[in-house]
Design a protein around this motif. Structure first.
Motif, mmCIF file in Angstrom:
data_model
loop_
_atom_site.group_PDB
_atom_site.id
_atom_site.type_symbol
_atom_site.label_atom_id
_atom_site.label_comp_id
_atom_site.label_asym_id
_atom_site.label_seq_id
_atom_site.Cartn_x
_atom_site.Cartn_y
_atom_site.Cartn_z
ATOM 1 N N VAL A 30 0.838 -1.216 0.000
ATOM 2 C CA VAL A 30 0.000 0.000 0.000
ATOM 3 C C VAL A 30 0.869 1.261 0.000
ATOM 4 O O VAL A 30 0.633 2.212 -0.766
ATOM 5 C CB VAL A 30 -0.948 0.004 1.216
ATOM 6 C CG1 VAL A 30 -1.585 1.384 1.408
ATOM 7 C CG2 VAL A 30 -2.040 -1.052 1.041
ATOM 8 N N ASN A 31 1.892 1.297 0.835
ATOM 9 C CA ASN A 31 2.769 2.466 0.901
ATOM 10 C C ASN A 31 3.516 2.672 -0.411
ATOM 11 O O ASN A 31 3.693 3.810 -0.873
ATOM 12 C CB ASN A 31 3.767 2.314 2.053
ATOM 13 C CG ASN A 31 3.104 2.438 3.413
ATOM 14 O OD1 ASN A 31 2.048 3.061 3.533
ATOM 15 N ND2 ASN A 31 3.702 1.848 4.441
ATOM 16 N N PHE A 32 3.947 1.577 -1.024
ATOM 17 C CA PHE A 32 4.612 1.682 -2.331
ATOM 18 C C PHE A 32 3.640 2.220 -3.374
ATOM 19 O O PHE A 32 3.989 3.097 -4.181
ATOM 20 C CB PHE A 32 5.142 0.317 -2.762
ATOM 21 C CG PHE A 32 5.759 0.323 -4.138
ATOM 22 C CD1 PHE A 32 7.082 0.715 -4.323
ATOM 23 C CD2 PHE A 32 5.013 -0.032 -5.254
ATOM 24 C CE1 PHE A 32 7.650 0.740 -5.596
ATOM 25 C CE2 PHE A 32 5.572 -0.009 -6.529
ATOM 26 C CZ PHE A 32 6.888 0.374 -6.699
ATOM 27 N N GLN A 33 2.410 1.689 -3.362
ATOM 28 C CA GLN A 33 1.406 2.128 -4.335
ATOM 29 C C GLN A 33 1.077 3.614 -4.167
ATOM 30 O O GLN A 33 0.955 4.349 -5.158
ATOM 31 C CB GLN A 33 0.142 1.272 -4.188
ATOM 32 C CG GLN A 33 0.336 -0.167 -4.656
ATOM 33 C CD GLN A 33 -0.830 -1.067 -4.291
ATOM 34 O OE1 GLN A 33 -1.493 -0.879 -3.265
ATOM 35 N NE2 GLN A 33 -1.080 -2.076 -5.125
ATOM 36 N N LYS A 34 0.944 4.070 -2.930
ATOM 37 C CA LYS A 34 0.665 5.479 -2.675
ATOM 38 C C LYS A 34 1.791 6.361 -3.210
ATOM 39 O O LYS A 34 1.547 7.397 -3.836
ATOM 40 C CB LYS A 34 0.480 5.721 -1.181
ATOM 41 C CG LYS A 34 -0.836 5.197 -0.614
ATOM 42 C CD LYS A 34 -0.918 5.457 0.887
ATOM 43 C CE LYS A 34 -2.237 4.979 1.456
ATOM 44 N NZ LYS A 34 -2.314 5.179 2.941
ATOM 45 N N LYS A 35 3.012 5.931 -2.948
ATOM 46 C CA LYS A 35 4.185 6.693 -3.374
ATOM 47 C C LYS A 35 4.246 6.811 -4.899
ATOM 48 O O LYS A 35 4.708 7.827 -5.440
ATOM 49 C CB LYS A 35 5.450 6.012 -2.849
ATOM 50 C CG LYS A 35 6.751 6.719 -3.206
ATOM 51 C CD LYS A 35 6.943 7.989 -2.423
ATOM 52 C CE LYS A 35 8.320 8.586 -2.661
ATOM 53 N NZ LYS A 35 8.529 9.828 -1.903
ATOM 54 N N HIS A 36 3.745 5.782 -5.594
ATOM 55 C CA HIS A 36 3.813 5.758 -7.056
ATOM 56 C C HIS A 36 2.473 6.043 -7.721
ATOM 57 O O HIS A 36 2.271 5.746 -8.894
ATOM 58 C CB HIS A 36 4.391 4.415 -7.521
ATOM 59 C CG HIS A 36 5.828 4.235 -7.155
ATOM 60 N ND1 HIS A 36 6.229 3.853 -5.885
ATOM 61 C CD2 HIS A 36 6.978 4.417 -7.871
ATOM 62 C CE1 HIS A 36 7.546 3.792 -5.842
ATOM 63 N NE2 HIS A 36 8.032 4.142 -7.012
ATOM 64 N N ARG A 37 1.529 6.608 -6.921
ATOM 65 C CA ARG A 37 0.226 7.059 -7.430
ATOM 66 C C ARG A 37 -0.561 5.946 -8.116
ATOM 67 O O ARG A 37 -1.185 6.135 -9.159
ATOM 68 C CB ARG A 37 0.407 8.245 -8.384
ATOM 69 C CG ARG A 37 1.037 9.449 -7.700
ATOM 70 C CD ARG A 37 1.185 10.616 -8.624
ATOM 71 N NE ARG A 37 1.788 11.762 -7.952
ATOM 72 C CZ ARG A 37 2.046 12.921 -8.536
ATOM 73 N NH1 ARG A 37 1.753 13.097 -9.813
ATOM 74 N NH2 ARG A 37 2.592 13.907 -7.849
ATOM 75 N N LEU A 38 -0.526 4.783 -7.478
ATOM 76 C CA LEU A 38 -1.317 3.649 -7.947
ATOM 77 C C LEU A 38 -2.512 3.473 -7.022
ATOM 78 O O LEU A 38 -2.555 4.037 -5.926
ATOM 79 C CB LEU A 38 -0.467 2.365 -7.930
ATOM 80 C CG LEU A 38 0.804 2.373 -8.769
ATOM 81 C CD1 LEU A 38 1.640 1.130 -8.471
ATOM 82 C CD2 LEU A 38 0.471 2.444 -10.255
ATOM 83 N N SER A 39 -3.472 2.665 -7.447
ATOM 84 C CA SER A 39 -4.606 2.347 -6.584
ATOM 85 C C SER A 39 -4.079 1.610 -5.360
ATOM 86 O O SER A 39 -3.508 0.518 -5.471
ATOM 87 C CB SER A 39 -5.605 1.465 -7.338
ATOM 88 O OG SER A 39 -6.651 1.060 -6.489
ATOM 89 N N ALA A 40 -4.254 2.199 -4.169
ATOM 90 C CA ALA A 40 -3.640 1.656 -2.951
ATOM 91 C C ALA A 40 -4.514 0.573 -2.339
ATOM 92 O O ALA A 40 -5.083 0.730 -1.252
ATOM 93 C CB ALA A 40 -3.383 2.786 -1.951
ATOM 94 N N ASP A 41 -4.620 -0.566 -3.042
ATOM 95 C CA ASP A 41 -5.466 -1.667 -2.581
ATOM 96 C C ASP A 41 -4.671 -2.790 -1.907
ATOM 97 O O ASP A 41 -5.245 -3.758 -1.417
ATOM 98 C CB ASP A 41 -6.279 -2.248 -3.744
ATOM 99 C CG ASP A 41 -5.405 -2.680 -4.918
ATOM 100 O OD1 ASP A 41 -4.167 -2.680 -4.786
ATOM 101 O OD2 ASP A 41 -5.973 -3.005 -5.984
ATOM 102 N N GLY A 42 -3.335 -2.672 -1.907
ATOM 103 C CA GLY A 42 -2.516 -3.698 -1.273
ATOM 104 C C GLY A 42 -2.386 -4.979 -2.056
ATOM 105 O O GLY A 42 -1.878 -5.987 -1.556
ATOM 106 N N ILE A 43 -2.846 -4.964 -3.305
ATOM 107 C CA ILE A 43 -2.768 -6.147 -4.172
ATOM 108 C C ILE A 43 -1.657 -5.939 -5.198
ATOM 109 O O ILE A 43 -1.616 -4.909 -5.874
ATOM 110 C CB ILE A 43 -4.115 -6.398 -4.888
ATOM 111 C CG1 ILE A 43 -5.206 -6.681 -3.852
ATOM 112 C CG2 ILE A 43 -3.994 -7.545 -5.885
ATOM 113 C CD1 ILE A 43 -6.606 -6.748 -4.440
ATOM 114 N N ALA A 44 -0.772 -6.907 -5.293
ATOM 115 C CA ALA A 44 0.337 -6.799 -6.253
ATOM 116 C C ALA A 44 -0.096 -7.407 -7.585
ATOM 117 O O ALA A 44 -0.089 -8.627 -7.759
ATOM 118 C CB ALA A 44 1.568 -7.504 -5.712
ATOM 119 N N GLY A 45 -0.496 -6.529 -8.503
ATOM 120 C CA GLY A 45 -0.912 -6.949 -9.837
ATOM 121 C C GLY A 45 -0.028 -6.318 -10.904
ATOM 122 O O GLY A 45 1.076 -5.842 -10.605
#
Length: 311
Positions: A71-86
Motif C-alpha cells: 500500500v505504501n509503495f502504491q501510494k508513493k507511485h500514485r497507484l490504486s492503494a489496494d494492497g494487491i500486487a498486480g
C-alpha cells in the motif's frame, strides 16, 4: 519394512545456490493478503530493497506487514492503494512478466572477500553458503567474521581448494558465481540446465541396490541417494535425513523438474523423498527396487504424498 524413498530439494529454485532473489515466476501471479507462495517472499525482498518492507525476515506468507508495504509503495507511485500486487504494481516495481531467473549484481564475484570486511557482498556470500549447507547461523549479516570464515573453509575443503577462508576467483567459481564484464551473474540453481543435469546424474544410478545407511554407488538408502546426487551434480550439501531435508527449501504447490517430493510412510512427518523428473514421476531409492522411477499417481505413493519443496 515399507518402501523407503529419498528426496531432495533443489531449488533454488533447488534453488541450489543462488545468493540473490530468483524472479523466475514473480510477476506472473497476482499476490494479495492471505496467500502463501514463494513469490510472496520474492515480493517482500524487492520491497525491502526499496525501503518499504520493514521486517528483518522475509517469509512466503502475505500478511498485514506485506500489505502495508505494498500500500505504501502504491501510494508513493500514485497507484490504486489496494494492497494487491498486480500488473501495474509489478511494472512500477520494475518487474516484467516472465522475467529472467538470473539477477545481476554490480559487485558480487568481482571483489575478494576475507575476515574483518563489512560489505553487502558478505551477506550475499553467507546466503549462498547457507543454501549449500555450510553457513550455519540463522541470520546473515554484512560482516565477515569467524562463522563466515569457518563456512568458507569447510566449503573449500569439500571442493579441493586451498582452505584459507578467503573468497577469491577459484572459490567464487566453485560457488557458481562468475564474472560478466564489470558485473557478476549468479545463476539460479533451479534453471532448466541445472535441473536437467541433476536428473541426468540421478538416472546414472538406476538399478543400484537399496542399502540401509548407504550413500555410495555400491548401494543407497533414500536420503543417501539424494545427498549423493545433489553433491555430485550441484555442489549442494544437504542434511543426511529426509526429516532434516524437509526443513530446507521453499514449499511449492506444483513441483518442477529438480524439486524434491516428500512422503509420510512409516512414521508421522516426512520419512521418504525423491527427485521430481516431470510427468508426475520421481526417481528415488526404494527398499524393494533400489534406485528406480515411480509415479505420484501410484496407489501406494499418492495417499502418502506430503508435497514438494524447491532447494
Amino acid at each position: 519394512m515399507k518402501k523407503l524413498v529419498t528426496s531432495v530439494v533443489m531449488a533454488g529454485t533447488l534453488l541450489v545456490s543462488s545468493p540473490l532473489v530468483s524472479s523466475a515466476a514473480l510477476g506472473d501471479k497476482t499476490l494479495k493478503s492471505g496467500m502463501t507462495h514463494s513469490d510472496v517472499k520474492q515480493l517482500q525482498e524487492v520491497l525491502k530493497k526499496k525501503g518499504y518492507f520493514k521486517n528483518s525476515k522475509t517469509t512466503t506468507y502475505f500478511g498485514s506487514v506485506t500489505k502495508n508495504a505494498v500500500v505504501n509503495f502504491q501510494k508513493k507511485h500514485r497507484l490504486s492503494a489496494d494492497g494487491i500486487a498486480g500488473k501495474n504494481t509489478y511494472k512500477a516495481l520494475g518487474i516484467s512478466k516472465g522475467s529472467s531467473s538470473a539477477v545481476r549484481s554490480t559487485t558480487f564475484g568481482n571483489r575478494t572477500l576475507k575476515s574483518g570486511m563489512t560489505s553487502s557482498d558478505v551477506k550475499k556470500l553467507q546466503e549462498t553458503l547457507k543454501k549449500k549447507g555450510y553457513f550455519k547461523s540463522s541470520k546473515t549479516t554484512n560482516y565477515f567474521g569467524s562463522i563466515t570464515k569457518r563456512a568458507v573453509i569447510n566449503f573449500q575443503k569439500k571442493h579441493g581448494l586451498t582452505p584459507d577462508g578467503i573468497v577469491g576467483k577459484n572459490t567464487f567459481r566453485a560457488l557458481g558465481v562468475s564474472k560478466s564484464g564489470s558485473n557478476s551473474v549468479v545463476k539460479a540453481a533451479s534453471t532448466s540446465s541445472k535441473s536437467a543435469s541433476l536428473v541426468a546424474t540421478a538416472k546414472k544410478y538406476m538399478n543400484v541396490p537399496y542399502v540401509w545407511g548407504g550413500s555410495t554407488p555400491k548401494g543407497f538408502d533414500c536420503s543417501g541417494f539424494i545427498n549423493y546426487v545433489f553433491d555430485k551434480s550441484a555442489n549442494v550439501n544437504l542434511p543426511r535425513t529426509v526429516a532434516d531435508i524437509y526443513k530446507k527449501g521453499v514449499r511449492v504447490s506444483t513441483p518442477q523438474v529438480g524439486d524434491l517430493v516428500f512422503f509420510e510412510t512409516y512414521k508421522p512427518g516426512a520419512s521418504h523423498a525423491g527427485i521430481y523428473i516431470g510427468n508426475r514421476q520421481f526417481i528415488h531409492s526404494s527398499s524393494s527396487n533400489g534406485v528406480s522411477i515411480s509415479s505420484l499417481n501410484n496407489s501406494y505413493w499418492s495417499p502418502r504424498y506430503l508435497g514438494a519443496k524447491r532447494i
